[in-house]
Design a protein around this motif. Structure first.
Motif, PDB file in Angstrom:
ATOM      1  N   ALA A  50       3.214  44.561 -12.358  1.00 57.53           N
ATOM      2  CA  ALA A  50       4.618  44.348 -12.714  1.00 57.53           C
ATOM      3  C   ALA A  50       5.062  45.488 -13.616  1.00 57.53           C
ATOM      4  N   ALA A  51       6.362  45.555 -13.824  1.00 57.08           N
ATOM      5  CA  ALA A  51       6.965  46.556 -14.724  1.00 57.08           C
ATOM      6  C   ALA A  51       6.466  47.959 -14.366  1.00 57.08           C
ATOM      7  N   ILE A  81      11.088  43.149 -28.216  1.00 53.94           N
ATOM      8  CA  ILE A  81      11.472  44.502 -28.620  1.00 53.94           C
ATOM      9  C   ILE A  81      10.407  45.530 -28.250  1.00 53.94           C
ATOM     10  N   PHE A  82       9.203  45.059 -27.929  1.00 52.65           N
ATOM     11  CA  PHE A  82       8.130  45.967 -27.532  1.00 52.65           C
ATOM     12  C   PHE A  82       8.135  46.131 -26.017  1.00 52.65           C
ATOM     13  N   HIS A  83       7.533  47.205 -25.558  1.00 56.66           N
ATOM     14  CA  HIS A  83       7.562  47.524 -24.130  1.00 56.66           C
ATOM     15  C   HIS A  83       6.147  47.789 -23.620  1.00 56.66           C
ATOM     16  N   CYS A  84       5.333  46.733 -23.582  1.00 53.42           N
ATOM     17  CA  CYS A  84       4.010  46.865 -22.977  1.00 53.42           C
ATOM     18  C   CYS A  84       4.199  47.192 -21.500  1.00 53.42           C
ATOM     19  N   ARG A  85       3.445  48.134 -21.003  1.00 59.90           N
ATOM     20  CA  ARG A  85       3.722  48.724 -19.695  1.00 59.90           C
ATOM     21  C   ARG A  85       3.543  47.743 -18.538  1.00 59.90           C
ATOM     22  N   TYR A  86       2.789  46.687 -18.732  1.00 52.71           N
ATOM     23  CA  TYR A  86       2.522  45.716 -17.664  1.00 52.71           C
ATOM     24  C   TYR A  86       3.500  44.538 -17.685  1.00 52.71           C
ATOM     25  N   CYS A  87       4.397  44.493 -18.656  1.00 54.30           N
ATOM     26  CA  CYS A  87       5.209  43.305 -18.891  1.00 54.30           C
ATOM     27  C   CYS A  87       6.688  43.542 -18.600  1.00 54.30           C
ATOM     28  N   PRO A  88       7.313  42.719 -17.751  1.00 48.25           N
ATOM     29  CA  PRO A  88       8.732  42.907 -17.423  1.00 48.25           C
ATOM     30  C   PRO A  88       9.694  42.250 -18.401  1.00 48.25           C
ATOM     31  N   ILE A 113      -6.849  52.538 -24.162  1.00 44.65           N
ATOM     32  CA  ILE A 113      -5.983  51.925 -23.144  1.00 44.65           C
ATOM     33  C   ILE A 113      -4.927  51.061 -23.815  1.00 44.65           C
ATOM     34  N   PHE A 114      -5.300  50.342 -24.872  1.00 46.62           N
ATOM     35  CA  PHE A 114      -4.329  49.522 -25.602  1.00 46.62           C
ATOM     36  C   PHE A 114      -3.175  50.377 -26.112  1.00 46.62           C
ATOM     37  N   ARG A 115      -3.499  51.511 -26.716  1.00 48.85           N
ATOM     38  CA  ARG A 115      -2.448  52.365 -27.271  1.00 48.85           C
ATOM     39  C   ARG A 115      -1.530  52.907 -26.175  1.00 48.85           C
ATOM     40  N   GLU A 116      -2.106  53.158 -24.994  1.00 48.61           N
ATOM     41  CA  GLU A 116      -1.297  53.622 -23.869  1.00 48.61           C
ATOM     42  C   GLU A 116      -0.406  52.510 -23.336  1.00 48.61           C
ATOM     43  N   MET A 117      -0.942  51.308 -23.259  1.00 45.14           N
ATOM     44  CA  MET A 117      -0.232  50.189 -22.635  1.00 45.14           C
ATOM     45  C   MET A 117       0.731  49.483 -23.578  1.00 45.14           C
ATOM     46  N   CYS A 118       0.420  49.444 -24.871  1.00 43.88           N
ATOM     47  CA  CYS A 118       1.209  48.662 -25.826  1.00 43.88           C
ATOM     48  C   CYS A 118       1.660  49.530 -27.007  1.00 43.88           C
ATOM     49  N   SER A 163       5.400  33.419 -27.377  1.00 42.40           N
ATOM     50  CA  SER A 163       6.707  34.003 -27.637  1.00 42.40           C
ATOM     51  C   SER A 163       6.660  35.514 -27.534  1.00 42.40           C
ATOM     52  N   GLY A 164       7.782  36.085 -27.144  1.00 44.46           N
ATOM     53  CA  GLY A 164       7.987  37.508 -27.307  1.00 44.46           C
ATOM     54  C   GLY A 164       8.337  37.784 -28.762  1.00 44.46           C
ATOM     55  N   VAL A 165       8.811  38.992 -29.034  1.00 45.86           N
ATOM     56  CA  VAL A 165       9.250  39.344 -30.385  1.00 45.86           C
ATOM     57  C   VAL A 165      10.724  39.720 -30.283  1.00 45.86           C
ATOM     58  N   ALA A 166      11.590  38.796 -30.688  1.00 48.22           N
ATOM     59  CA  ALA A 166      13.023  38.993 -30.472  1.00 48.22           C
ATOM     60  C   ALA A 166      13.623  40.073 -31.364  1.00 48.22           C
ATOM     61  N   SER A 167      13.230  40.107 -32.632  1.00 51.33           N
ATOM     62  CA  SER A 167      13.819  41.110 -33.535  1.00 51.33           C
ATOM     63  C   SER A 167      12.783  41.800 -34.408  1.00 51.33           C
ATOM     64  N   SER A 168      11.802  41.059 -34.901  1.00 49.06           N
ATOM     65  CA  SER A 168      10.705  41.651 -35.674  1.00 49.06           C
ATOM     66  C   SER A 168       9.517  40.706 -35.636  1.00 49.06           C
TER      67      SER A 168
END
Length: 323
Positions: free
Chosen positions: A270-271, A105-112, A204-209, A144-149
């Motif tokens: 990526a992404a 559910i999160f959109h880290c800028r480097y991750c597809p 940078i973390f706040r910008e990317m994640c 793992s990713g975060v599917a719902s929470s």
């Protein structure tokens, strides 16, 4: 060219052309992280226990020729090196490194991953995956990713870990942590954890994640060292997000000071960062020397690591293991 310089050059390029005999048994496909959705990757080893993971790309300037039965020749910058292709049990050699939820559910800028049609694996499916490779692994690693929470994902991963305990293998877990995640994983007998701060600075973390907590990850790392002990807690830092070498030196020192082994991960473009360059070999070598010093002064030794990235070493220059 010595191994360290060779590996730094390979990580700078990040990919190879694959030719020769069919090599499908040696090709791995990622369902998490920046390599998710790519054509696959392979592990090339010098035959002496040192390895590097490289994406497969027909446009690469580096070539691996598979001679058959895993024997291979690497051609790079006018030089050739005889070695072997290592089969990945799941994702990497000698480990069942399994992604539980291949969606996020999160959109880290480097991750597809958020833009891919990923799914969550059933607990029984994961158990079967480990059973299939149990005779050729030394460890189990769960990510793992975060599917719902965050809370729901943690609860599900705890179910997975509980179902894998009977294999009597060290288990490492790398997920986004909540406040009680370290305690709960430790109670289940997990051997090691890896909670990734990802970036060298909070800015940078706040910008990317966006949406994730820098302070929360640091708190989870600090509490994990108390529970899991020396050389059992790790954190990835991506090299190439816009940080300076001084930024990386400071964050490595800060992690090591609380007993966490930093893992320097070269950016895989990526992404939203698909147009960014990979870090140069020269920069990776320079940072490797700093990394070695920081770990030595803190009394930390990645060679004692049992699971996950620091045990595999395919994607990074690994102090103590790469020499």
């Amino acid at each position: 060219m010595d191994w360290i310089r060779l590996k730094a050059r390979l990580l700078e390029v990040g990919s190879v052309r694959l030719s020769g005999e069919p090599a499908e048994p040696y090709i791995s496909h990622s369902t998490a992280g920046p390599s998710a959705g790519s054509p696959g990757s392979l592990f090339f080893s010098d035959g002496g226990g040192r390895r590097v993971r490289l994406g497969i790309n027909e446009a690469s300037s580096i070539e691996i020729v598979h001679r058959g039965r895993g024997e291979a020749d690497l051609f790079i910058d006018g030089s050739a090196l005889r070695g072997v292709l290592e089969p990945a049990a799941h994702h990497c050699p000698r480990q069942a490194y399994i992604t539980v939820s291949g969606t996020c559910i999160f959109h880290c800028r480097y991750c597809p991953v958020p833009d891919l049609p990923g799914r969550r694996k059933e607990v029984a499916e994961i158990v079967r995956m480990v059973e299939d490779v149990a005779d050729r692994i030394d460890a189990i690693a769960i990510t793992s990713g975060v599917a719902s929470s965050i809370e729901e994902e943690e609860a599900y991963v705890l179910e997975v870990v509980a179902a894998l305990r009977h294999f009597d293998l060290p288990i490492g877990v790398s997920i986004y942590p909540g406040p009680e995640t370290p305690v709960r994983l430790h109670a289940l007998g997990v051997a090691e954890v890896k909670f990734n701060i990802e970036a060298a600075t909070e800015g940078i973390f706040r910008e990317m994640c966006p949406g994730l907590s820098w302070d929360g990850i640091w708190e989870a790392l600090a509490s994990s060292v108390v529970l899991f002990g020396k050389d059992r807690v790790h954190s990835n830092i991506i090299v190439g997000l816009g940080e300076t070498d001084d930024d990386l030196e400071r964050v490595m020192e800060d992690l090591a000071a609380i007993g966490v082994i930093p893992v320097l991960r070269p950016l895989t473009p990526a992404a939203a960062l698909a147009d960014r360059p990979r870090p140069s070999a020269e920069r990776l070598l320079r940072l490797h020397r700093v990394h070695e010093r920081v770990l030595r002064e803190a009394g930390l030794d990645p060679r004692r690591t049992l699971t996950m990235c620091a045990a595999c070493t395919g994607c990074d220059l690994a102090p103590g293991r790469d020499a």
